[in-house]
Design an enzyme around this catalytic site. Sequence first.
Site, PDB file in Angstrom:
ATOM      1  N   GLU A  34       0.827  -1.197   0.000  1.00 45.25           N
ATOM      2  CA  GLU A  34       0.000   0.000   0.000  1.00 45.25           C
ATOM      3  C   GLU A  34       0.865   1.253   0.000  1.00 45.25           C
ATOM      4  O   GLU A  34       1.937   1.294   0.598  1.00 45.25           O
ATOM      5  CB  GLU A  34      -0.954  -0.016   1.196  1.00 45.25           C
ATOM      6  CG  GLU A  34      -2.026  -1.088   1.053  1.00 45.25           C
ATOM      7  CD  GLU A  34      -3.062  -1.080   2.167  1.00 45.25           C
ATOM      8  OE1 GLU A  34      -4.216  -1.468   1.886  1.00 45.25           O
ATOM      9  OE2 GLU A  34      -2.738  -0.695   3.311  1.00 45.25           O
ATOM     10  N   CYS A  64       3.630   8.566   1.156  1.00 47.48           N
ATOM     11  CA  CYS A  64       4.104   7.579   2.121  1.00 47.48           C
ATOM     12  C   CYS A  64       4.303   6.257   1.386  1.00 47.48           C
ATOM     13  O   CYS A  64       3.336   5.676   0.879  1.00 47.48           O
ATOM     14  CB  CYS A  64       3.086   7.423   3.252  1.00 47.48           C
ATOM     15  SG  CYS A  64       3.545   6.197   4.497  1.00 47.48           S
ATOM     16  N   CYS A  68       6.051  -6.757   7.099  1.00 46.03           N
ATOM     17  CA  CYS A  68       7.045  -6.104   7.941  1.00 46.03           C
ATOM     18  C   CYS A  68       7.777  -7.147   8.759  1.00 46.03           C
ATOM     19  O   CYS A  68       7.181  -8.117   9.222  1.00 46.03           O
ATOM     20  CB  CYS A  68       6.385  -5.088   8.861  1.00 46.03           C
ATOM     21  SG  CYS A  68       7.582  -4.086   9.791  1.00 46.03           S
ATOM     22  N   CYS A 120       5.685  -4.597  15.999  1.00 44.89           N
ATOM     23  CA  CYS A 120       5.212  -3.545  16.886  1.00 44.89           C
ATOM     24  C   CYS A 120       3.727  -3.777  17.188  1.00 44.89           C
ATOM     25  O   CYS A 120       2.911  -3.885  16.273  1.00 44.89           O
ATOM     26  CB  CYS A 120       5.425  -2.172  16.258  1.00 44.89           C
ATOM     27  SG  CYS A 120       7.168  -1.836  15.892  1.00 44.89           S
ATOM     28  N   CYS A 154       0.740  -1.595  15.730  1.00 43.74           N
ATOM     29  CA  CYS A 154       0.734  -1.324  14.294  1.00 43.74           C
ATOM     30  C   CYS A 154       0.053  -2.450  13.524  1.00 43.74           C
ATOM     31  O   CYS A 154       0.407  -3.621  13.665  1.00 43.74           O
ATOM     32  CB  CYS A 154       2.184  -1.161  13.815  1.00 43.74           C
ATOM     33  SG  CYS A 154       2.322  -0.802  12.047  1.00 43.74           S
ATOM     34  N   ASN A 204      -4.263   5.388  15.728  1.00 45.28           N
ATOM     35  CA  ASN A 204      -5.257   5.085  14.705  1.00 45.28           C
ATOM     36  C   ASN A 204      -5.713   3.646  14.877  1.00 45.28           C
ATOM     37  O   ASN A 204      -4.965   2.708  14.604  1.00 45.28           O
ATOM     38  CB  ASN A 204      -4.647   5.293  13.306  1.00 45.28           C
ATOM     39  CG  ASN A 204      -4.207   6.732  13.096  1.00 45.28           C
ATOM     40  OD1 ASN A 204      -4.987   7.645  13.286  1.00 45.28           O
ATOM     41  ND2 ASN A 204      -2.944   6.922  12.719  1.00 45.28           N
ATOM     42  N   CYS A 264      -1.617   6.448   9.710  1.00 43.03           N
ATOM     43  CA  CYS A 264      -0.374   5.880  10.222  1.00 43.03           C
ATOM     44  C   CYS A 264      -0.645   4.627  11.041  1.00 43.03           C
ATOM     45  O   CYS A 264      -1.469   4.627  11.951  1.00 43.03           O
ATOM     46  CB  CYS A 264       0.331   6.935  11.075  1.00 43.03           C
ATOM     47  SG  CYS A 264       1.898   6.405  11.756  1.00 43.03           S
TER      48      CYS A 264
END
Length: 391
Positions: A115, A128, A135, A139, A142, A325, A368
Amino acid sequence: MTATAPITQDVVTIPRKMPEGTVNLVGLTRDAMRDALIAIGTPEKQAKMRVGQIWQWIYQWGVRDFAEMTNLAKDYRAKLAENFVIEIPDVVSKQVSEDGTRKYLVRIAGGHEVEVVYIPEEGRGTLCISSQVGCTLTCSFCHTGTQKLVRNLTAGEIIGQVMMARDDLGEWPKQGAPKDETRLLSNIVLMGMGEPLYNFENVRDAMKIAMDAEGIQLSRRRITLSTSGVVPEIARTAQEIGCQLAVSFHATTNETRNMLVPINKRWNIEELLAALKSYPKVSNSERITFEYVMLNGVNDTDEDARRLIKLIEGIPAKINLIPFNEWPGAPYKRSSNNRIRAFADIIYKAGYASPIRTPRGEDIMAACGQLKSATERERKSRRRIEADAGL
């Protein structure tokens, strides 16, 4: 608080095996392009000039068809077309938020998807971009971190995201037209999917292309690389890229940071700060951005704010406060507006800029920490996510 999440999902990131046959010129360094041209018979004395010509067509004018490169002989253009391609990631879908944010799902070699988010603002536009499929980090706050790493992106797939966005924005300049200094895409942030410093060489080569004076021409001050704290690569970033640096900090004690950003178990707060102190001087960056996501009851107390001030003492810095978020199954809640403002006020009074980031694109899951490619989405239960996070 106890932390059971692993430091990374995959310690050794997966290289991309390039397909045999025609070579994609997008993403090659100038030296690599020169070697490729010599390999198809370009005289060595001409190779540097040919690289310059082709480079401008691809990165300054956005041309993808060799036939349009009119300052090259027809037979040479035909030879280029036989041996090379100019390809960027394919757009699978585009969503546009109520606030104008655009989220692209793009497909890369192997059928994987990442994305990319474009955020328009007054006087600037920020893209971005992603550096990995999934990943390698875990985290716990996230959404991207709940998607396992598939592989690193190539330099071509990274700079290709920039080229794709310029296509969509209609921003390639027209030859012969007056130069327009207005840039719809004026800034790049490496804050999408992945940890950029676990894919250093490809990120470096892509950003060198973005900064090249005969191509996209973005200043290094308009490129920000965000890392969760891969300490050994921080000095290298200053020396070989020299862009702005942002750090996903998010906590003021090792206990809390171990839970939120498990890479802290490998390089703790003290080691990270030691590496950051020399970065602005080496790279000539103005200051380091400390990203701090505001999580209700986890890292948002007045004591946290005071500890943060003490920790960053001596580092030219600003603190970006990010209201959390939320995403489906997230184990945390956003701090209240009053709590965020009180936290920001303590930092501001200590002499540091403490902007509170306005969430953008929440209605299309483009904010984010919310990015996650559709085909790789694993819907975990809240209980499973909380267990992984050690809550």
